[in-house]
Design a protein around this motif. Structure first.
Motif: not given
Length: 619
Positions: A560-582
């Motif tokens: 769970i600890e590892l998954l939580e870290k990966e989920i947080a990193d992936l969410e940050a990546t999606v947010e960053k890419l969405t900003n670039e899309l705009n």
């Protein structure tokens, strides 16, 4: 059409035929119980059908590519194997990936890239549900440390491990020998549910009548070397069996009378024999053969003297016992009274055997004291079974205790006569203990306990490996037994029938005294659960991650600890890419590439989130 069948199957041990020319089949979806007296050859027949041994004559025929799972009475393992080596099959890709994943999570600093690789492969194999099922089976059967060596496990742990392997492998046909041995009642009820879902095909030997009735819909009886099929549950089998026994007895009596008359005619008949006489002579020999071949059913006779019991029997005063800082019994007191019939119940490891050993003075309590009455004579039937050398002859086992035994009516009989009462004919009496079946050894152990004329009888799992006929006789004996009975058994039928009071070991050192049998206790518990749910509906609250983690194992917490870290990193990546899309200055090709990357990242994020949900649901 049968998916497995026995054709003219015969088998012999030491020039003794267990059975000859057996023919029967097992169809898909059938759940069949194999019953018969100890020594009839039930376990041998299971081994033949599972192709663990070869028959003396005949053959076993089964459909092509059909997979058998076999649970033997006393499982054997390769030396040096770990639990993990045994559980996860080398030729099963899903099991091997699950094994790698579990072992990686046990490491202090697991490789994140390797976890990602295994996670992706488990998703590709659609094995997350299977991984959850494996964890459920291992948890239910109390198997946890996968790196533990099998050589260090007890007999009961080995049986549970072998059962776990059978259930995990999901065979086409389950061949099971005494599956409820070494299981507590809660686990037996879970196993009933497991085996009756999914249209499983089962052939099993069991002495547990509730388990038999709840799982099986057909009964095959192995008697006198022949199989008889009863298409119904245990009650139906008993009814039809009684009818058949009555018919057999009437036929046998009729044949004996006729044989007696014909024997008189044979003796009077003159030497000169005509054609008519010859036909009658042939008929006489046929009748003689038929009558001698008819089976007269015998049953165990339990009839021994009970030592006189005084006013003071046994008193427990504030006893406590701790093992390795774990509280097993905490400040328990009880004064035993004449005629007490008490059942001990509780999950495995809650201290039932510990309490019995304290009562019999085989183990000293850490605090409190045990007062044993001067006239109290213990008869302790240990779960571990026989305590004598298997190279002994059966009759010597009894003679080592007494040459002559006093029965309840005051008459004295010899050791050989007593063995005959317990269904050990002269040939077996002078044979070695090592040649007895598992059930026959248990019956001999029971006899060894009873001939000491105990007035305080302790039975620790007496039903393991005893046949149902012997259990019925044991019940009749115990129902009128005048001494104190203390019974530990996972056989709910036996506990219900024989006990009027329970000691419920709740696992935290507390022993609750309940007035009533096991069924009434369980009914009361279910009522309390439903009442609690009605009166106190669960409030909708936010589940904190810390709370979830505290209910999981170390490996699951790490995942769970590892998954939580990966989920947080992936969410940050999606947010960053969405900003670039705009970005208004981005080219058309860049926007397409960004959209594709966002879609792939969101897919991976969904997979990781589902894994997190699956793990947190375990709490």
């Amino acid at each position: 059409m049968s998916i497995v069948s026995a054709e003219q199957l015969s088998h012999a041990f030491n020039d003794h035929w267990l059975f000859r020319n057996l023919t029967f089949g097992l169809q898909q979806g059938q759940r069949v119980a194999l019953v018969g007296i100890n020594g009839a050859g039930k376990s041998t027949l299971l081994k033949l059908l599972a192709e663990k041994i070869k028959p003396t004559e005949g053959k076993v025929v089964k459909e092509k590519d059909i997979r058998f799972g076999y649970l033997e009475q006393d499982p054997q393992f390769e030396a040096g194997q770990s639990i993990s080596d045994f559980i996860f099959s080398m030729d099963n890709r899903s099991q091997q990936i699950i094994r790698e994943y579990e072992e990686l999570l046990e490491q202090e600093n697991p490789d994140v890239d390797e976890i990602n690789r295994l996670t992706e492969e488990l998703s590709n194999l659609e094995a997350w549900e299977y991984e959850h099922q494996i964890k459920t089976i291992l948890g239910r059967l109390d198997i946890h440390h996968l790196d533990q060596q099998i050589d260090t496990l007890s007999g009961g742990q080995r049986k549970r491990l072998s059962l776990a392997k059978l259930l995990i492998d999901e065979p086409d046909v389950y061949v099971i020998d005494e599956p409820t041995n070494h299981l507590d009642i809660d686990t037996i009820e879970w196993l009933e549910s497991f085996l009756t879902t999914g249209g499983k095909t089962i052939l099993m030997v069991t002495h547990d009548r509730y388990f038999l009735d709840n799982v099986c819909n057909e009964i095959i009886e192995l008697e006198n070397g022949t199989v008889y099929t009863y298409k119904g549950k245990y009650a139906y089998y008993l009814e039809k069996k009684a009818e058949q026994d009555a018919i057999n007895s009437a036929v046998l009596a009729k044949n004996k009378n006729l044989l007696k008359k014909e024997l008189e005619w044979m003796r009077r008949m003159p030497q000169a024999r005509g054609t008519k006489s010859k036909a009658r002579i042939d008929s006489f020999y046929d009748l003689e053969t038929k009558t001698k071949g008819q089976f007269i059913k015998e049953s165990v006779t339990l009839d021994v003297k009970v030592s006189r019991q005084g006013k003071q029997i046994l008193e427990l005063h504030h006893i406590s016992k701790t093992f390795q800082e774990r509280n097993i019994i905490d400040n328990f007191s009880y004064v035993f009274k004449k005629g007490d019939k008490i059942g001990l119940t509780g999950k495995n490891g809650t201290g039932k055997s510990t309490l019995l050993n304290i009562i019999t003075n085989e183990l000293k309590p850490d605090a409190g004291n045990v007062v044993i009455g001067e006239t109290t004579v213990f008869g302790y039937y240990h779960q571990s079974g026989l305590s004598f050398d298997e190279s002994e002859r059966v009759i010597d086992v009894v003679k080592n205790i007494a040459e002559y035994i006093t029965m309840s009516d005051g008459k004295t009989i010899s050791a050989s006569q007593l063995l005959t009462h317990f269904l050990f004919p002269p040939k077996k009496q002078h044979g070695f203990v090592s040649l007895l079946s598992g059930g026959e050894k248990k019956r001999l152990h029971l006899m060894k306990v009873l001939i000491k004329n105990p007035n305080f009888l302790i039975l620790d799992e007496p039903t393991n490996d005893l046949d149902i006929d012997t259990l019925n006789v044991l019940e009749e004996f115990l129902e009128t037994y005048p001494g104190v009975l203390l019974l530990v058994s996972h056989d709910r039928y036996l506990v219900d029938k024989l006990t009027e009071q329970l000691f419920v070991l709740e696992g935290n050192g507390d022993i609750r005294i309940y007035n009533g049998n096991y069924s009434s206790y369980r009914f009361e518990q279910e009522l309390l659960k439903s009442k609690t749910k009605e009166e106190k509906p669960a409030p909708v609250v936010e589940v904190k991650k810390e709370t979830v983690k505290s209910k999981l194992s170390y490996k699951e917490q790490r995942a769970i600890e590892l998954l939580e870290k990966e989920i947080a990193d992936l969410e940050a990546t999606v947010e960053k890419l969405t900003n670039e899309l705009n970005n208004p200055n981005a080219s058309h090709e860049e926007l397409i590439a960004l959209s594709k990357t966002i879609e792939e990242t969101n897919t991976l994020l969904d997979e990781k989130s589902m894994q997190w949900i699956t793990l947190t649901e375990l709490a």
